[in-house]
Design a protein around this motif. Structure first.
Motif, PDB file in Angstrom:
ATOM      1  N   LEU A  68       0.805  -1.224   0.000  1.00 14.21           N
ATOM      2  CA  LEU A  68       0.000   0.000   0.000  1.00 14.21           C
ATOM      3  C   LEU A  68       0.834   1.267   0.000  1.00 14.21           C
ATOM      4  CD1 LEU A  68      -2.847  -1.030   2.464  1.00 14.21           C
ATOM      5  CD2 LEU A  68      -2.964  -0.875  -0.030  1.00 14.21           C
ATOM      6  N   GLY A  72      -1.934   4.047  -0.399  1.00 12.08           N
ATOM      7  CA  GLY A  72      -2.810   2.995  -0.866  1.00 12.08           C
ATOM      8  C   GLY A  72      -3.918   2.661   0.125  1.00 12.08           C
ATOM      9  N   ARG A  89      -7.204   1.024  -9.055  1.00 13.50           N
ATOM     10  CA  ARG A  89      -6.158   0.220  -9.706  1.00 13.50           C
ATOM     11  C   ARG A  89      -6.647  -1.207  -9.959  1.00 13.50           C
ATOM     12  NH1 ARG A  89      -0.563   0.632  -9.141  1.00 13.50           N
ATOM     13  NH2 ARG A  89      -1.046   2.852  -8.857  1.00 13.50           N
ATOM     14  N   LEU A 101      -9.120  -1.283  -4.912  1.00 16.28           N
ATOM     15  CA  LEU A 101      -7.788  -0.878  -4.454  1.00 16.28           C
ATOM     16  C   LEU A 101      -7.412   0.415  -5.168  1.00 16.28           C
ATOM     17  CD1 LEU A 101      -4.994  -1.325  -3.103  1.00 16.28           C
ATOM     18  CD2 LEU A 101      -4.388  -2.730  -5.097  1.00 16.28           C
ATOM     19  N   ARG A 102      -7.010   1.419  -4.375  1.00 19.85           N
ATOM     20  CA  ARG A 102      -6.602   2.711  -4.923  1.00 19.85           C
ATOM     21  C   ARG A 102      -5.228   3.101  -4.388  1.00 19.85           C
ATOM     22  NH1 ARG A 102     -11.912   3.123  -3.378  1.00 19.85           N
ATOM     23  NH2 ARG A 102     -13.432   3.718  -4.991  1.00 19.85           N
ATOM     24  N   PRO A 104      -1.979   2.229  -4.555  1.00 17.79           N
ATOM     25  CA  PRO A 104      -0.924   1.440  -3.907  1.00 17.79           C
ATOM     26  C   PRO A 104       0.457   1.805  -4.433  1.00 17.79           C
ATOM     27  CG  PRO A 104      -1.903   0.148  -5.648  1.00 17.79           C
ATOM     28  CD  PRO A 104      -2.700   1.440  -5.574  1.00 17.79           C
ATOM     29  N   ASN A 105       1.454   1.511  -3.642  1.00 14.40           N
ATOM     30  CA  ASN A 105       2.832   1.634  -4.094  1.00 14.40           C
ATOM     31  C   ASN A 105       3.157   0.532  -5.098  1.00 14.40           C
ATOM     32  OD1 ASN A 105       5.566   2.653  -4.013  1.00 14.40           O
ATOM     33  ND2 ASN A 105       6.080   0.848  -2.809  1.00 14.40           N
ATOM     34  N   CYS A 107       1.195  -2.907  -7.134  1.00 19.74           N
ATOM     35  CA  CYS A 107       0.125  -3.851  -7.452  1.00 19.74           C
ATOM     36  C   CYS A 107       0.604  -4.560  -8.706  1.00 19.74           C
ATOM     37  CB  CYS A 107      -1.206  -3.139  -7.681  1.00 19.74           C
ATOM     38  SG  CYS A 107      -2.554  -4.242  -8.188  1.00 19.74           S
TER      39      CYS A 107
END
Length: 269
Positions: A68, A72, A89, A101-102, A104-105, A107
């Motif tokens: 995250l 994230g 994402r 999921l939004r 993230p570092n 994915c």
């Protein structure tokens, strides 16, 4: 940045909701579109966490690795599915729930070997049954680096972040700048066991609470903590406020680019 208990909490949630059945996988934002197309309709085998990393396992089709980072977030909802809001994402849709999921570092879709290589670089995780705390203890006992820095090194211990680092050192009266090699072996074992207890409680409650019962607001009459991180803590983000045990103002500095908090009286050098 979310600490390890948050990722383990997510892994258990996703295991309950999605494991054992096919899921729809999409990337409304588009940055994970090719990988999502490969996974869409595949069986979601399992979810697991290791430190601050989350893994969605799809058997022979690969493993989605999520980190995250600072920004994230996952959002969880029941069906029916709604239109995407913001930069989503990755979206999972199961039989009863859907997850977005939004920001993230990381994915990414990995092979089993690539996922295992990430885990191999991490230190023992206090929330995993396969953790071997002596690995971390051996690293610490040979290091001149401060204990405060070592506890934040994910290759030494996985999942501990700024809050758990500050709080566990306070709870055991350890000065944060103590070199690792000067830490007593028995005290290290106590610190590890305390991290296990605190982080397991964090998985259950979804917040970090480290304050003993005798120091809680309802016992002492002080106002409850007001902070977006939630939870009752001794020193984290309490710069200049009186220590809940001795009344000394809580100290603050920066160490390796992160904020460090401690009580100079309860944690003497």
């Amino acid at each position: 940045m979310p600490e390890g208990h948050t990722l383990h909490r997510l892994a258990r949630l996703h295991q309950r909701r999605y494991a054992g059945a096919p899921v729809e996988v999409a990337s409304p934002q588009g940055r994970f579109a090719a990988e999502a197309a490969l996974l869409n309709g595949r069986r979601f085998d399992s979810a697991e966490a290791y430190g601050k990393h989350l893994f969605h396992n799809y058997g022979p089709h690969g493993t989605v690795h999520v980190h995250l980072g600072l920004y994230g977030t996952f959002s969880e909802s029941q069906l029916p599915v709604a239109e995407p809001v913001g930069q989503v994402r990755m979206r999972l849709v199961g039989r009863t729930h859907w997850t977005d999921l939004r920001g993230p570092n990381r994915c990414e879709l990995l092979t089993e070997g690539q996922a295992e290589a990430i885990k191999a670089r991490l230190g023992p995780d206090p929330l995993r049954r396969d953790a071997r705390p002596h690995r971390a203890g051996d690293r610490i006992s040979r290091s001149r680096t401060s204990l405060a820095a070592l506890l934040m090194d994910q290759s030494v211990i996985a999942g501990v972040g700024n809050v758990y680092r500050a709080e566990v050192l306070f709870r055991h009266g350890v000065a944060p700048m103590l070199p690792g090699r000067d830490l007593d072996e028995a005290l290290w074992r106590d610190i590890w066991d305390d991290l296990v207890r605190l982080m397991e409680a964090g998985v259950r409650s979804g917040r970090i609470d480290t304050v003993a019962e005798e120091h809680l607001p309802e016992v002492t009459g002080r106002a409850p903590r007001q902070d977006r991180h939630g939870g009752e803590v001794y020193v984290y983000r309490r710069t200049g406020q009186p220590c809940l045990v001795c009344g000394t103002p809580v100290a603050h500095t920066e160490l390796t680019g992160r904020n460090l908090y401690w009580c100079p009286a309860c944690q003497p050098a």
